[in-house]
Design a protein around this motif. Structure first.
Motif, PDB file in Angstrom:
ATOM      1  N   GLN A  91       0.838  -1.199   0.000  1.00 20.46           N
ATOM      2  CA  GLN A  91       0.000   0.000   0.000  1.00 20.46           C
ATOM      3  C   GLN A  91       0.872   1.247   0.000  1.00 20.46           C
ATOM      4  OE1 GLN A  91      -1.996  -1.209   3.538  1.00 20.46           O
ATOM      5  NE2 GLN A  91      -2.909  -2.942   2.454  1.00 20.46           N
ATOM      6  N   LEU A  92       1.974   1.188   0.753  1.00 23.02           N
ATOM      7  CA  LEU A  92       2.931   2.301   0.789  1.00 23.02           C
ATOM      8  C   LEU A  92       3.508   2.545  -0.608  1.00 23.02           C
ATOM      9  CD1 LEU A  92       5.751   2.672   3.428  1.00 23.02           C
ATOM     10  CD2 LEU A  92       6.335   2.728   1.054  1.00 23.02           C
ATOM     11  N   LEU A  93       3.887   1.452  -1.271  1.00 24.50           N
ATOM     12  CA  LEU A  93       4.481   1.592  -2.606  1.00 24.50           C
ATOM     13  C   LEU A  93       3.481   2.187  -3.589  1.00 24.50           C
ATOM     14  CD1 LEU A  93       6.426  -1.775  -2.866  1.00 24.50           C
ATOM     15  CD2 LEU A  93       7.427   0.505  -2.921  1.00 24.50           C
ATOM     16  N   MET A  94       2.233   1.692  -3.563  1.00 21.37           N
ATOM     17  CA  MET A  94       1.235   2.204  -4.495  1.00 21.37           C
ATOM     18  C   MET A  94       0.983   3.691  -4.241  1.00 21.37           C
ATOM     19  SD  MET A  94       0.619  -0.288  -6.438  1.00 21.37           S
ATOM     20  CE  MET A  94      -0.748   0.262  -7.435  1.00 21.37           C
ATOM     21  N   GLY A  95       0.878   4.059  -2.966  1.00 15.08           N
ATOM     22  CA  GLY A  95       0.632   5.457  -2.627  1.00 15.08           C
ATOM     23  C   GLY A  95       1.790   6.341  -3.065  1.00 15.08           C
ATOM     24  N   THR A  98       1.985   6.620  -6.942  1.00 16.94           N
ATOM     25  CA  THR A  98       0.945   7.504  -7.475  1.00 16.94           C
ATOM     26  C   THR A  98       1.300   8.968  -7.204  1.00 16.94           C
ATOM     27  OG1 THR A  98      -0.641   5.780  -6.926  1.00 16.94           O
ATOM     28  CG2 THR A  98      -1.529   7.938  -7.487  1.00 16.94           C
ATOM     29  N   ALA A  99       1.712   9.254  -5.972  1.00 21.87           N
ATOM     30  CA  ALA A  99       2.066  10.635  -5.646  1.00 21.87           C
ATOM     31  C   ALA A  99       3.229  11.101  -6.509  1.00 21.87           C
ATOM     32  CB  ALA A  99       2.432  10.739  -4.160  1.00 21.87           C
ATOM     33  N   GLY A 100       4.193  10.207  -6.747  1.00 23.53           N
ATOM     34  CA  GLY A 100       5.344  10.564  -7.577  1.00 23.53           C
ATOM     35  C   GLY A 100       4.918  10.919  -8.993  1.00 23.53           C
ATOM     36  N   ILE A 101       3.970  10.134  -9.539  1.00 26.10           N
ATOM     37  CA  ILE A 101       3.499  10.398 -10.903  1.00 26.10           C
ATOM     38  C   ILE A 101       2.739  11.727 -10.943  1.00 26.10           C
ATOM     39  CG2 ILE A 101       1.981   9.579 -12.744  1.00 26.10           C
ATOM     40  CD1 ILE A 101       4.338   7.813 -12.477  1.00 26.10           C
ATOM     41  N   VAL A 102       1.791  11.889 -10.029  1.00 24.97           N
ATOM     42  CA  VAL A 102       1.018  13.141 -10.001  1.00 24.97           C
ATOM     43  C   VAL A 102       1.974  14.323  -9.775  1.00 24.97           C
ATOM     44  CG1 VAL A 102      -0.735  14.454  -8.732  1.00 24.97           C
ATOM     45  CG2 VAL A 102      -1.082  12.024  -9.188  1.00 24.97           C
ATOM     46  N   ALA A 118      -1.869  15.568  -5.025  1.00 28.56           N
ATOM     47  CA  ALA A 118      -0.925  14.442  -5.029  1.00 28.56           C
ATOM     48  C   ALA A 118      -1.116  13.581  -3.782  1.00 28.56           C
ATOM     49  CB  ALA A 118       0.510  14.965  -5.108  1.00 28.56           C
ATOM     50  N   ILE A 119      -1.313  14.224  -2.635  1.00 29.96           N
ATOM     51  CA  ILE A 119      -1.483  13.469  -1.389  1.00 29.96           C
ATOM     52  C   ILE A 119      -2.749  12.618  -1.460  1.00 29.96           C
ATOM     53  CG2 ILE A 119      -1.932  13.656   1.092  1.00 29.96           C
ATOM     54  CD1 ILE A 119      -0.247  16.193   1.124  1.00 29.96           C
ATOM     55  N   ILE A 120      -3.852  13.249  -1.875  1.00 32.71           N
ATOM     56  CA  ILE A 120      -5.129  12.532  -1.879  1.00 32.71           C
ATOM     57  C   ILE A 120      -5.105  11.424  -2.927  1.00 32.71           C
ATOM     58  CG2 ILE A 120      -7.581  12.779  -2.418  1.00 32.71           C
ATOM     59  CD1 ILE A 120      -7.324  15.597  -1.045  1.00 32.71           C
ATOM     60  N   ALA A 121      -4.523  11.705  -4.097  1.00 32.21           N
ATOM     61  CA  ALA A 121      -4.451  10.671  -5.132  1.00 32.21           C
ATOM     62  C   ALA A 121      -3.679   9.462  -4.608  1.00 32.21           C
ATOM     63  CB  ALA A 121      -3.782  11.229  -6.389  1.00 32.21           C
ATOM     64  N   LEU A 273      -0.155   7.069   2.809  1.00 29.73           N
ATOM     65  CA  LEU A 273       0.360   8.381   3.201  1.00 29.73           C
ATOM     66  C   LEU A 273       1.840   8.295   3.587  1.00 29.73           C
ATOM     67  CD1 LEU A 273      -0.232  11.363   3.701  1.00 29.73           C
ATOM     68  CD2 LEU A 273      -0.988  10.784   6.005  1.00 29.73           C
ATOM     69  N   ALA A 274       2.246   7.154   4.144  1.00 28.25           N
ATOM     70  CA  ALA A 274       3.663   6.974   4.464  1.00 28.25           C
ATOM     71  C   ALA A 274       4.498   7.067   3.191  1.00 28.25           C
ATOM     72  CB  ALA A 274       3.886   5.628   5.148  1.00 28.25           C
ATOM     73  N   GLY A 275       4.053   6.364   2.153  1.00 27.48           N
ATOM     74  CA  GLY A 275       4.775   6.413   0.882  1.00 27.48           C
ATOM     75  C   GLY A 275       4.716   7.795   0.263  1.00 27.48           C
ATOM     76  N   VAL A 276       3.543   8.433   0.339  1.00 29.75           N
ATOM     77  CA  VAL A 276       3.378   9.779  -0.217  1.00 29.75           C
ATOM     78  C   VAL A 276       4.391  10.732   0.425  1.00 29.75           C
ATOM     79  CG1 VAL A 276       1.811  11.749  -0.306  1.00 29.75           C
ATOM     80  CG2 VAL A 276       0.947   9.465  -0.789  1.00 29.75           C
ATOM     81  N   GLY A 277       4.523  10.644   1.744  1.00 27.88           N
ATOM     82  CA  GLY A 277       5.439  11.536   2.447  1.00 27.88           C
ATOM     83  C   GLY A 277       6.885  11.296   2.055  1.00 27.88           C
ATOM     84  N   GLU A 278       7.251  10.026   1.901  1.00 25.31           N
ATOM     85  CA  GLU A 278       8.629   9.733   1.508  1.00 25.31           C
ATOM     86  C   GLU A 278       8.934  10.306   0.134  1.00 25.31           C
ATOM     87  OE1 GLU A 278      11.179   7.981   3.556  1.00 25.31           O
ATOM     88  OE2 GLU A 278       9.636   9.103   4.606  1.00 25.31           O
ATOM     89  N   VAL A 279       7.948  10.228  -0.765  1.00 26.90           N
ATOM     90  CA  VAL A 279       8.180  10.705  -2.123  1.00 26.90           C
ATOM     91  C   VAL A 279       8.129  12.230  -2.189  1.00 26.90           C
ATOM     92  CG1 VAL A 279       7.203  10.753  -4.450  1.00 26.90           C
ATOM     93  CG2 VAL A 279       7.425   8.591  -3.236  1.00 26.90           C
ATOM     94  N   LEU A 280       7.098  12.833  -1.582  1.00 23.54           N
ATOM     95  CA  LEU A 280       6.914  14.279  -1.735  1.00 23.54           C
ATOM     96  C   LEU A 280       7.739  15.080  -0.725  1.00 23.54           C
ATOM     97  CD1 LEU A 280       3.047  14.546  -2.296  1.00 23.54           C
ATOM     98  CD2 LEU A 280       4.853  14.255  -3.982  1.00 23.54           C
TER      99      LEU A 280
END
Lengths: 370, 361
Positions: A91-95, A98-102, A118-121, A273-280
């Motif tokens: 789930q972390l990877l998918m999040g 996705t955030a990375g792409i957006v 990006a966060i919500i996506a 959201l964990a993955g989103v934060g790492e990426v963004l």
């Protein structure tokens, strides 16, 4: 009144016991440090200084705890409903992906739209990834452990193997860097904003080595929301009832299948959201190795935090401190293997403590009968 | 229970007080700090080679060095910054993941010298030097040797991750094999993983099923599985980065050397001698020995070392010697000739890392 003081007493007991098990782990760890001909005192002082020795160290410990708190929550919440979510990693990877792409795809959005989008996506896609095993469990009675483990592999293949390969022409095994407008606020940049630079700590925060970003606060907010949801709402009551006794809950008029799907969706979104934060916030692109096994460490975080949202924050901080201080231990000459071993010992003893507590509770219960 | 808690609190307090004492760092002449890539030491290739270079520098130049193996990429920046802030003279980062972090930290410490292994930068700052290798030239030799020794006219390449850096290896190998035998069949596969020997073995076994009898890998730890498959199925393999010839004695006909140790040693030396070439992307090629193929005729030092420290037995050492005599020595002159032609420009090897990997090979 009495009820509250009882509660405080039990919380203190828990904290004291956790502290005790950490100390036991450190003592056992000294044996291994002796193997490397280094002084355990130097090693542990490095661990402490690395994690808490300065303002910068403390702030960066918060930064390292962020993804662990979130994946811990993602495991803890379903646990309360009797579900074991092994899928936080996927789930972390998918999040994150996705955030990375957006984050890089939209080039001309203002931050106020781009970042939340990006966060919500990311959270939404991760939520679906978590919700899917929920649906399978609720409708087809597929065991969630199997489903989430399998979805982990699929997520790894989709994001790391296939997803990153789409961008291999960039020369680095990562998605392209995100736009500035999608980057999470970093405390490092505090004195670049008109209002924030007048805040008392802004000078301290603007040291270049500060990595703390917005996601830590999102993680704390998530923990509070989940706590509220779990203990103060009907849904939370239903969840806990299902976890306690699914058939009983069903009999009592609770739709177990709906609760299962909801809880898995929320849990997936939180792991996302964990993955989103790492990426963004941390890496500014989705790169190979950024997941660092947070999804799996999250299981330990949730157990140490006794699957209570506030406990999970503390568990996450413990692991964050171990990660942040572990690097400093390497600087004092302890090989990274020993550092990992000590981290594992702490986990082991804290987990062993849970068993010990169950034993104590049983004995107490028996004593009560006599 | 109360006793336990108060005991724990006292303990914690005592420890905090004890920890307050900080050991002071010793001062030496030239200090080098290196942050290895996530694979860490023991990869029998890249990180180990960089470490060897520093060990040599320690012995010959009298420098001192410290190393860090980050547990995950978020530690890279912190580790680099710690070295820089503690006044190390040269800070080295290994591997592509480190590139962004190294640039960030180098900008904060303009007086510290930095080196990055394995990625060229655009607009290199004055306090960074990047160390790159012409892997395509060395791999060309590996491809030529594979084509010469193959009896089935079918050779294989196993790559780690499908991106520009590894395409350099694949491209050199491809061109080298085609140079010897334009009709040769070349199978190419990516494992998407540098640390998965089981997957490497699967891929290699698949290639052998389809007729390959020499397989070259550029896949780090995944390559160990390729060697295992070669041993099981009695075909030949070619190693990469370090001299890997002793890993499966008698089955590895050569290794493409990427002399990270030499490059690292040279960089440290340049700092000691005050002629550090900051602001440059340095390329180490066949001409200066930065990339090469292990000797086709004689057994070299790393293999002898492996015998001396007991990694391989006397019989296995003998097997390697015999294999060299029977299998590779006959082609030594041919390969030496090709090497010379690459160096003097008669053979131009394309760098697929820059030109891109051609579609439909």
């Amino acid at each position: 009144m009495n009820k509250y003081s009882d509660k405080i007493k039990s919380v203190l007991t828990d904290l004291g016991l956790s502290l005790l098990s950490i100390i036991v782990a450190l003592i056992v760890g000294t044996l291994f440090i002796y193997l490397t001909d280094k002084s355990p005192l130097d090693a542990y002082s490095a661990l402490y200084i690395g994690a808490f020795g300065s303002f910068r160290a403390i702030v960066n410990t918060l930064w390292r705890s962020t993804p662990l708190i979130l994946t811990g929550l993602a495991v803890a919440l379903p646990f309360r409903a009797g579900l074991f979510n092994i899928g936080a990693e996927g789930q972390l990877l998918m999040g994150g992906f996705t955030a990375g792409i957006v984050g890089f795809y939209f080039t001309s959005l203002p931050t106020i739209i781009h970042l939340p989008f990006a966060i919500i996506a990311g959270m939404f896609v991760a939520g679906l990834w978590g919700g899917l095993p929920g649906v399978l469990k609720a409708k087809l009675d597929v065991h969630e452990v199997i489903a989430t483990i399998m979805l982990n592999y699929i997520a790894m293949a989709l994001t790391i193997n296939y997803g990153i390969n789409l961008f291999k022409e960039t020369g680095r095994p990562a998605t392209p860097r995100i736009m500035k407008s999608a980057a999470m606020f970093n405390f490092n940049n505090m004195n670049k904003y008109p209002f924030l630079k007048d805040l008392p700590l802004s000078d301290l925060f603007s040291q270049p080595a500060i990595r703390l970003h917005l996601n830590f606060f999102l993680a704390v907010i998530a923990a509070v929301i989940l706590w509220y949801l779990l203990f103060k709402t009907t849904l939370g009551y239903e969840l806990r009832a299902v976890g306690f006794n699914p058939d009983g809950a069903e009999y009592g008029g609770i739709k177990a299948s709906k609760s299962i799907i909801t809880v898995m969706f929320i849990s997936g979104a939180v792991a996302g959201l964990a993955g989103v934060g790492e990426v963004l916030g941390t890496h500014f692109s989705f790169m190979q190795g950024m997941d660092a096994g947070y999804g799996f460490t999250g299981i330990a975080v949730a157990l140490i935090g006794q699957t209570h949202p506030i406990g999970v924050i503390l568990g996450g901080l413990l692991f964050g401190a171990l990660a942040q201080g572990g690097l400093e231990m390497q600087f004092s000459g302890i090989p990274s293997e020993i550092v990992m071993l000590i981290q594992a010992l702490v986990i082991f003893f804290v987990a062993a403590l849970q068993v010990f507590k169950v034993y104590l509770a049983k004995r107490k219960a028996k004593g009560g009968v006599e | 229970m109360k006793k336990v808690i108060s005991l724990a609190i006292v303990f914690a307090f005592v420890m905090m007080v004890v920890f307050a004492a900080v050991p002071a760092a010793a001062q030496e002449d030239v200090r080098v700090g290196i942050v290895l890539s996530t694979g860490g030491l023991g990869d029998l290739s890249f990180n180990d080679a960089a470490y060897r270079g520093l060990q040599r520098a320690e012995e010959e130049l009298g420098i001192s060095f410290d190393y860090i193996e980050p547990a995950d990429p978020s530690e890279d920046q912190t580790a680099l910054r710690r070295f820089a802030s503690r006044g190390y003279d040269l800070v080295i980062g290994v591997g592509f993941q480190m590139a962004d972090s190294l640039k960030t930290v180098a900008a904060e410490y303009p007086d510290t010298k930095f080196a990055h292994v394995d990625q060229a930068f655009e607009n290199v700052p004055d306090n960074i030097v990047t160390l790159n290798f012409a892997e395509w030239e060395g791999s060309f030799l590996a491809g030529a040797l594979a084509a010469l020794t193959s009896e089935s006219g079918n050779v294989g390449f196993v790559g780690g991750v499908d991106f520009a850096l590894i395409h350099r290896f694949e491209g050199g190998f491809y061109q080298g094999a085609k140079y010897i035998n334009p009709d040769i069949e070349i199978q190419s596969m990516y494992a998407d993983d540098f640390g998965n020997p089981a997957k490497g073995r699967e891929i290699a076994l698949g290639m052998i099923d389809d007729g390959a009898d020499v397989i070259y890998h550029a896949a780090g730890g995944t390559g160990m599985g390729v060697f295992q498959a070669a041993e099981e199925e009695d075909i030949y393999a070619i190693g990469v980065d370090s001299n890997q010839n002793y890993i499966a004695p008698g089955y590895i006909i050569a290794s493409m050397l990427k002399q990270v140790d030499k490059a690292v040693f040279d960089t440290v030396k340049s700092v000691v001698n005050n002629n550090y070439q900051g602001g440059n992307n340095l390329y180490f090629t066949l001409a200066d020995g930065g990339v090469d193929l292990t000797s086709l005729t004689k057994v070299e030092q790393p293999v002898l070392d492996a015998y001396e420290n007991g990694t391989i037995t006397k019989e296995e050492l003998e097997t390697i010697r015999q294999m060299k005599e029977e299998v590779t020595a006959p082609y030594a002159d041919r390969i030496a000739k090709i090497k010379e032609m690459i160096i003097n420009g008669e053979i131009k090897v394309k760098n697929w890392g820059e030109t891109g990997r051609p579609e439909n090979l």
